[in-house]
Design an enzyme around this catalytic site. Structure first.
Site, PDB file in Angstrom:
ATOM      1  N   THR A 190       7.801   0.329   3.471  1.00  0.00           N
ATOM      2  CA  THR A 190       8.107   1.721   3.145  1.00  0.00           C
ATOM      3  C   THR A 190       9.411   1.817   2.367  1.00  0.00           C
ATOM      4  O   THR A 190       9.512   2.578   1.408  1.00  0.00           O
ATOM      5  CB  THR A 190       8.200   2.574   4.430  1.00  0.00           C
ATOM      6  OG1 THR A 190       6.897   2.726   4.973  1.00  0.00           O
ATOM      7  CG2 THR A 190       8.763   3.960   4.130  1.00  0.00           C
ATOM      8  N   PHE A 223       0.809  -1.218   0.000  1.00  0.00           N
ATOM      9  CA  PHE A 223       0.000   0.000   0.000  1.00  0.00           C
ATOM     10  C   PHE A 223       0.843   1.269   0.000  1.00  0.00           C
ATOM     11  O   PHE A 223       0.374   2.329  -0.428  1.00  0.00           O
ATOM     12  CB  PHE A 223      -0.950  -0.009   1.215  1.00  0.00           C
ATOM     13  CG  PHE A 223      -0.341   0.385   2.532  1.00  0.00           C
ATOM     14  CD1 PHE A 223      -0.500   1.669   3.029  1.00  0.00           C
ATOM     15  CD2 PHE A 223       0.363  -0.533   3.295  1.00  0.00           C
ATOM     16  CE1 PHE A 223       0.041   2.039   4.253  1.00  0.00           C
ATOM     17  CE2 PHE A 223       0.891  -0.176   4.522  1.00  0.00           C
ATOM     18  CZ  PHE A 223       0.748   1.115   5.006  1.00  0.00           C
ATOM     19  N   LYS A 224       2.089   1.183   0.428  1.00  0.00           N
ATOM     20  CA  LYS A 224       2.937   2.373   0.469  1.00  0.00           C
ATOM     21  C   LYS A 224       3.128   2.977  -0.930  1.00  0.00           C
ATOM     22  O   LYS A 224       3.388   4.171  -1.063  1.00  0.00           O
ATOM     23  CB  LYS A 224       4.300   2.036   1.066  1.00  0.00           C
ATOM     24  CG  LYS A 224       4.259   1.239   2.372  1.00  0.00           C
ATOM     25  CD  LYS A 224       3.796   2.042   3.551  1.00  0.00           C
ATOM     26  CE  LYS A 224       3.669   1.230   4.817  1.00  0.00           C
ATOM     27  NZ  LYS A 224       4.891   0.879   5.492  1.00  0.00           N
ATOM     28  N   ASP A 225       3.008   2.148  -1.974  1.00  0.00           N
ATOM     29  CA  ASP A 225       3.165   2.664  -3.339  1.00  0.00           C
ATOM     30  C   ASP A 225       2.138   3.747  -3.665  1.00  0.00           C
ATOM     31  O   ASP A 225       2.430   4.672  -4.425  1.00  0.00           O
ATOM     32  CB  ASP A 225       3.007   1.537  -4.366  1.00  0.00           C
ATOM     33  CG  ASP A 225       4.169   0.566  -4.379  1.00  0.00           C
ATOM     34  OD1 ASP A 225       5.321   1.011  -4.216  1.00  0.00           O
ATOM     35  OD2 ASP A 225       3.927  -0.642  -4.559  1.00  0.00           O
ATOM     36  N   LEU A 252       3.732   6.829  -2.139  1.00  0.00           N
ATOM     37  CA  LEU A 252       5.117   7.152  -2.452  1.00  0.00           C
ATOM     38  C   LEU A 252       5.376   7.373  -3.935  1.00  0.00           C
ATOM     39  O   LEU A 252       6.274   8.129  -4.300  1.00  0.00           O
ATOM     40  CB  LEU A 252       6.041   6.074  -1.883  1.00  0.00           C
ATOM     41  CG  LEU A 252       6.161   6.183  -0.357  1.00  0.00           C
ATOM     42  CD1 LEU A 252       6.812   4.944   0.237  1.00  0.00           C
ATOM     43  CD2 LEU A 252       6.957   7.423   0.035  1.00  0.00           C
TER      44      LEU A 252
END
Length: 467
Positions: free
Chosen positions: A144, A111-113, A116
């Site tokens: 992350t 989910f960090k994509d 980011l």
């Protein structure tokens, strides 16, 4: 729109300034001075929008004069054009009440994509205007790091130094960081420490005159407001598909650092009809204890099958305490100084009551998360990762009224944790084809002792000084 520090001692910044600063100079975290709000008609008009267009609408009030609407739209289209699913964050139905929001279709399968990929483009945009270098320092418990590295690898004016606790991330998570060969990427494995130790080092760097005075330091952890802002969007995406603004929706969020679930709090402040936010933790349960009994005290980190949640100090919780506690920066600064000294504090009555208006919490042990993975595979035909399983366990135990849909955030692709998934389900999830050669790539990483002086010296030696 300007941004203020949760500790009240740093100057207010615009969106560009807050994005590049990351952590405030007084050790606090930036928040908008006030929450923008959408009315029902505006939320209803979001139904059916492509994800990049929805992101533009949700984020525009936060951006202020730092980007035009058209430029923000272009950046969103570029960021989300790299995702493997046309919906970017698709909903999957499990049964008559429960849904998964798949947040792992980006380039590093987590989910960090979602945040980011956008943040990397914002960094590049703002640094080009200033013609300045940026030294990103970050800590990761797994996801992350790889998402941040992918987002900024090869980008002009940026060096990234990513710290991870040696041996405490999965093989897939580690390789997604260490096989990136871009010359501006520096992976550091810290010996003998936890994620909390790595995160404490990063925070210390921002307050270290020898580093902060020589380099422009920036953050990619969820202490960076722009990253958190991008995560607000998928709450809107899911809710409008399930009937908002005319229907309430509940969300269950596996979380360690409180960033992903705080984005849901922001969405609620903006007018999204969220019935509740369920904070799902593993046995490293500081957030569950804080929300259920007011006890915010750090214990020893326990390694689990959900390593991204093996955290005992939740940085973003400070934002909630500030907003629920009357936005008194001076009082919160004193409260946080006490916590940093003793690793323990009690929430005030105002903080507890403010949180209880929207948040409930649940804790999942090893058996709970394995049973949730097994149930999803057996009853729903869905193979999920251990972090998502913690969220699903909490969602099914929450007792939400039957007419309210409950969305569990599916935060990582199951192939990132194949051993844990196979133990629980008997199925070993394969890596998607786009990263199928991951274990054939050469790794590049430096191992350093868990000593601040050694890490700071390494950063100083390899970073680009400010002009």
């Amino acid at each position: 729109m300007d941004y203020v520090s949760t500790r009240g001692g740093a100057p207010a910044l615009d969106f560009e300034g807050a994005t590049l600063a990351g952590l405030a100079s007084d050790g606090g975290l930036y928040l908008p001075r006030e929450w923008p709000r959408f009315n029902e008609a505006e939320i209803a008009a979001m139904v059916g929008l492509p994800y990049a267009e929805l992101a533009t609408k949700v984020m525009l009030p936060f951006v202020g004069d730092s980007l035009s609407e058209q430029r923000l739209r272009e950046v969103c289209a570029q960021a989300y054009g790299r995702f493997a699913h046309a919906a970017v964050t698709p909903l999957v139905q499990l049964d008559e009440q429960h849904w998964l929001l798949e947040l792992f279709h980006g380039p590093t399968l987590a989910f960090k994509d979602v945040a980011l990929q956008l943040l990397g483009l914002l960094f590049e945009e703002f640094l080009a205007r200033r013609n300045e270098p940026l030294t990103i320092v970050g800590a990761t418990s797994g996801d992350t790091g790889s998402a941040a590295i992918d987002a900024v690898a090869g980008r002009a004016n940026i060096q990234i130094f990513m710290l991870h606790p040696k041996g405490r991330v999965s093989d897939v998570q580690r390789r997604q960081m260490t096989t990136v060969k871009a010359p501006n990427v520096h992976n550091i494995a810290l010996e003998g420490g936890s994620f909390d130790d790595a995160q404490a080092m990063v925070k210390r760097m921002f307050g270290d005159p020898a580093l902060a005075g020589q380099f422009n330091l920036g953050a990619v952890n969820s202490i960076n407001w722009a990253r958190l802002m991008a995560q607000v969007v998928y709450y809107f995406a899911a809710a409008v598909q399930l009937g908002a603004p005319h229907r309430q929706v509940a969300f269950s969020v596996p979380t360690g650092n409180f960033g992903d679930v705080f984005a849901g709090y922001v969405a609620a402040q903006m007018g999204l009809p969220i019935e509740r936010l369920i904070v799902a933790t593993n046995v490293n349960d500081i957030l569950h204890r804080a929300l259920s009994s007011g006890d915010y005290s750090a214990g020893t980190v326990t390694a689990t099958d959900a390593p991204s949640m093996d955290i005992q100090v939740s940085s973003n919780f400070e934002r909630l305490l500030f907003d629920c506690g009357g936005r008194d920066g001076g009082a919160l600064a004193e409260q946080m100084r006490g916590f940093e000294a003793s690793k323990a504090m009690r929430l005030t009555n105002a903080q507890r009551e403010g949180a209880a208006a929207l948040f409930t919490s649940a804790r999942a042990d090893t058996t709970d998360l394995a049973q949730a993975m097994a149930w999803a595979a057996r009853e729903c035909g869905e193979v999920i990762d251990p972090h998502t399983a913690i969220g699903l366990h909490a969602a099914r135990a929450a007792g939400v009224s039957a007419e309210i849909p409950v969305v569990t955030m599916a935060t990582a692709h199951p192939a990132k944790f194949p051993d844990a998934v196979e133990r629980a389900t008997g199925q070993r999830p394969p890596l998607p084809a786009r990263v199928g050669d991951l274990f054939e790539r050469e790794e590049r990483c430096i191992e350093l002792p868990g000593d601040y002086a050694a890490v700071a010296a390494y950063v100083a030696e390899h970073a680009t000084p400010a002009a």
